[in-house]
Design a protein around this motif. Structure first.
Motif, PDB file in Angstrom:
ATOM      1  N   LEU A  42       0.825  -1.197   0.000  1.00  0.00           N
ATOM      2  CA  LEU A  42       0.000   0.000   0.000  1.00  0.00           C
ATOM      3  C   LEU A  42       0.862   1.251   0.000  1.00  0.00           C
ATOM      4  CD1 LEU A  42      -2.491  -1.088   2.800  1.00  0.00           C
ATOM      5  CD2 LEU A  42      -2.979  -1.021   0.359  1.00  0.00           C
ATOM      6  N   MET A  82      -9.062   3.191   1.538  1.00  0.00           N
ATOM      7  CA  MET A  82      -9.400   1.869   2.048  1.00  0.00           C
ATOM      8  C   MET A  82     -10.871   1.831   2.456  1.00  0.00           C
ATOM      9  SD  MET A  82      -6.334   0.567   1.825  1.00  0.00           S
ATOM     10  CE  MET A  82      -6.364  -0.962   2.769  1.00  0.00           C
ATOM     11  N   HIS A  86     -13.122   0.243   5.630  1.00  0.00           N
ATOM     12  CA  HIS A  86     -13.229  -0.461   6.900  1.00  0.00           C
ATOM     13  C   HIS A  86     -14.601  -1.137   6.965  1.00  0.00           C
ATOM     14  CE1 HIS A  86     -13.527  -1.217  11.214  1.00  0.00           C
ATOM     15  NE2 HIS A  86     -12.224  -0.947  11.325  1.00  0.00           N
ATOM     16  N   ARG A 108      -8.468   6.510   4.850  1.00  0.00           N
ATOM     17  CA  ARG A 108      -7.171   6.533   4.168  1.00  0.00           C
ATOM     18  C   ARG A 108      -6.069   6.081   5.122  1.00  0.00           C
ATOM     19  NH1 ARG A 108      -7.180   8.748  -0.808  1.00  0.00           N
ATOM     20  NH2 ARG A 108      -8.919  10.136  -1.352  1.00  0.00           N
ATOM     21  N   ILE A 109      -5.009   5.524   4.533  1.00  0.00           N
ATOM     22  CA  ILE A 109      -3.841   5.164   5.332  1.00  0.00           C
ATOM     23  C   ILE A 109      -3.129   6.447   5.753  1.00  0.00           C
ATOM     24  CG2 ILE A 109      -1.601   4.026   5.320  1.00  0.00           C
ATOM     25  CD1 ILE A 109      -3.733   1.995   5.243  1.00  0.00           C
ATOM     26  N   LEU A 141      -5.469   4.717  10.558  1.00  0.00           N
ATOM     27  CA  LEU A 141      -6.450   5.040   9.516  1.00  0.00           C
ATOM     28  C   LEU A 141      -7.053   6.408   9.778  1.00  0.00           C
ATOM     29  CD1 LEU A 141      -8.331   1.611   9.365  1.00  0.00           C
ATOM     30  CD2 LEU A 141      -6.413   2.374   7.929  1.00  0.00           C
ATOM     31  N   VAL A 179      -5.267  -5.519   7.815  1.00  0.00           N
ATOM     32  CA  VAL A 179      -5.357  -4.645   6.641  1.00  0.00           C
ATOM     33  C   VAL A 179      -4.864  -5.398   5.406  1.00  0.00           C
ATOM     34  CG1 VAL A 179      -4.649  -2.459   5.616  1.00  0.00           C
ATOM     35  CG2 VAL A 179      -4.962  -2.641   8.097  1.00  0.00           C
ATOM     36  N   SER A 180      -5.709  -5.509   4.404  1.00  0.00           N
ATOM     37  CA  SER A 180      -5.344  -6.191   3.163  1.00  0.00           C
ATOM     38  C   SER A 180      -4.206  -5.442   2.468  1.00  0.00           C
ATOM     39  CB  SER A 180      -6.557  -6.261   2.233  1.00  0.00           C
ATOM     40  OG  SER A 180      -6.193  -6.755   0.964  1.00  0.00           O
ATOM     41  N   VAL A 190     -10.011  -4.413   7.085  1.00  0.00           N
ATOM     42  CA  VAL A 190      -9.823  -3.248   6.217  1.00  0.00           C
ATOM     43  C   VAL A 190      -9.312  -3.739   4.863  1.00  0.00           C
ATOM     44  CG1 VAL A 190      -8.723  -0.997   5.948  1.00  0.00           C
ATOM     45  CG2 VAL A 190      -9.233  -1.861   8.238  1.00  0.00           C
ATOM     46  N   THR A 191      -9.986  -3.362   3.797  1.00  0.00           N
ATOM     47  CA  THR A 191      -9.608  -3.798   2.446  1.00  0.00           C
ATOM     48  C   THR A 191      -9.397  -2.593   1.543  1.00  0.00           C
ATOM     49  OG1 THR A 191     -11.950  -4.019   1.879  1.00  0.00           O
ATOM     50  CG2 THR A 191     -10.811  -6.006   2.613  1.00  0.00           C
ATOM     51  N   ARG A 192      -8.759  -2.821   0.426  1.00  0.00           N
ATOM     52  CA  ARG A 192      -8.510  -1.739  -0.532  1.00  0.00           C
ATOM     53  C   ARG A 192      -9.799  -1.346  -1.246  1.00  0.00           C
ATOM     54  NH1 ARG A 192      -2.661  -3.382  -3.081  1.00  0.00           N
ATOM     55  NH2 ARG A 192      -2.314  -5.206  -1.782  1.00  0.00           N
ATOM     56  N   TYR A 193      -9.853  -0.090  -1.623  1.00  0.00           N
ATOM     57  CA  TYR A 193     -10.999   0.417  -2.377  1.00  0.00           C
ATOM     58  C   TYR A 193     -10.715   0.282  -3.862  1.00  0.00           C
ATOM     59  CZ  TYR A 193     -14.062   3.782  -4.683  1.00  0.00           C
ATOM     60  OH  TYR A 193     -14.955   4.379  -5.524  1.00  0.00           O
TER      61      TYR A 193
END
Length: 408
Positions: A29, A35, A37, A44-45, A57, A71-72, A112-115
């Motif tokens: 990332l 991201m 949740h 955001r990171i 986050l 977190v993915s 938590v995964t990526r958008y």
């Protein structure tokens, strides 16, 4: 003391390397990455700390600290452990951190995964705006938003089932057999400058059977690699519709492709009145095009998602061709079908989406495959690799040196 100093130096070096990886985006990332949740929504990171396994986050109204294994993609950017000191035999007995829950089939589930942007209502080529950050203090707001999306998806699925169910029951007048055996059709087919492949001939026969021998509206997918002859299959279908007094529409995802098709169709069938309609068409020209289309003067309309606008009305639309269907949203592709359920539909794609393939497998739509490369043409070679300027530059240079074209 020497070993301690070495370890401390190595640990510091590891943190520096991690920061470098972070700033350059080589990890899983990047700082500022958008991201999702599971409980609170978009964020955001803000920061990552591999030494403490923490990820910070940023939400609209506050921050939240989670662990890297939740977190993915966070673990992908973890720097390698420091090398042990010379002749050291010390081994760490610390257990590895958990790597996220696993569901059926071993699938990992992260908090938590990526958008990922997966669609939009403005057309396949329109840039989508990123969503606003969610509230970390109001989880109920995110729940309501998820429920709205879920309900909208269910409504869309129900509407699609109704459209396809009605199309299975409908009948329309088949194309006339005497037109199929006419001199005009024979001359048009004879203009094809290449020798058709075995698969192309079968596609020609499949589409002919759908349009001439069957009263049920055609819904066929033509699946084949680039350059394997999908366009010629579409051209013969369009010309058949023209000889039977029906209008056709060819919808493509980009203005460039629409222009290329327009030139190709004009060259192949100059006697067919046709027009081009894209988002870049001048307003005055677009009005004239739509008037000619509604009056029946224009028999073939080639364009982008502009074909879907409410102001675009046909006099007698009989055939819809969708090229590169995987680049259109589901609602976009079904909009015209919903307006005119007795429409013949021909879909072209080298990489159809799973939904399209599933519909073919369960019998909701027919499928024809183009697996044979035309004479003098090599099979398509697909390479999946890490993003590399060197690899991309080498591929582009090689193609340009042989006089080819590149789309990047």
């Amino acid at each position: 003391k020497s070993s301690s100093s070495s370890a401390s130096s190595s640990s510091s070096s590891s943190r520096i390397n991690a920061r470098d990886l972070w700033n350059e985006g080589r990890g899983g990332l990047k700082k500022g990455a958008l991201m999702v949740h599971r409980k609170y929504g978009f964020c955001r990171i803000a920061m990552i700390a591999y030494d403490s396994n923490d990820v910070l986050l940023q939400f609209a109204d506050g921050r939240l600290l989670v662990k890297t294994h939740e977190v993915s993609g966070a673990e992908e950017g973890r720097p390698p452990p420091p090398a042990p000191a010379a002749r050291s035999e010390v081994r760490s007995e610390e257990p590895a951190p958990p790597t996220g829950g696993r569901g059926a089939g071993g699938r990992r589930h992260f908090l938590v995964t990526r958008y990922h942007q997966i669609g939009g209502g403005g057309g396949a080529t329109k840039e989508l705006k990123e969503p606003e950050l969610s509230s970390v203090r109001n989880a109920a707001r995110w729940d309501r938003r998820k429920n709205r999306v879920e309900n909208g998806t269910l409504r869309l699925a129900r509407d699609l089932l109704e459209v396809y169910s009605s199309r299975q029951k409908l009948e329309r007048e088949p194309c006339r057999l005497e037109v199929e055996e006419s001199r005009e059709m024979a001359e048009f087919q004879g203009r094809f400058a290449f020798k058709p492949t075995v698969d192309q001939i079968q596609c020609f026969l499949d589409v002919r059977a759908d349009m001439v021998d069957s009263k049920r509206p055609m819904d066929r997918l033509i699946c084949g690699d680039v350059g394997f002859g999908k366009t010629e299959v579409a051209m013969r279908a369009v010309y058949r519709a023209f000889l039977n007094g029906r209008q056709s529409a060819l919808m493509v995802p980009s203005t460039i492709l629409a222009q290329q098709h327009f030139e190709s169709f004009q060259k192949r069938m100059p006697e067919v009145p046709m027009a081009l309609l894209t988002g870049k068409t001048k307003a005055s020209e677009a009005r004239a095009t739509r008037q000619a289309l509604q009056s029946g003067e224009t028999r073939l309309l080639i364009g982008t998602h502009a074909l879907l606008s409410e102001g675009t009305k046909f006099h007698e639309l009989g055939l819809l061709v969708i090229d590169e269907e995987q680049r259109f949203g589901v609602a976009q592709k079904e909009r015209i079908k919903a307006r005119q359920t007795s429409l013949d539909v021909l879909t072209l794609s080298a990489t159809p989406i799973p939904r399209t393939l599933q519909m073919s497998f369960v019998g909701l739509r027919d499928i024809s495959l183009l697996r044979t490369a035309p004479e003098g043409r090599q099979k398509i070679r697909t390479v999946v690799d890490d993003i590399s300027v060197r690899v991309i530059s080498k591929a582009i240079t090689k193609e340009l040196d042989r006089g080819g074209q590149v789309l990047f």
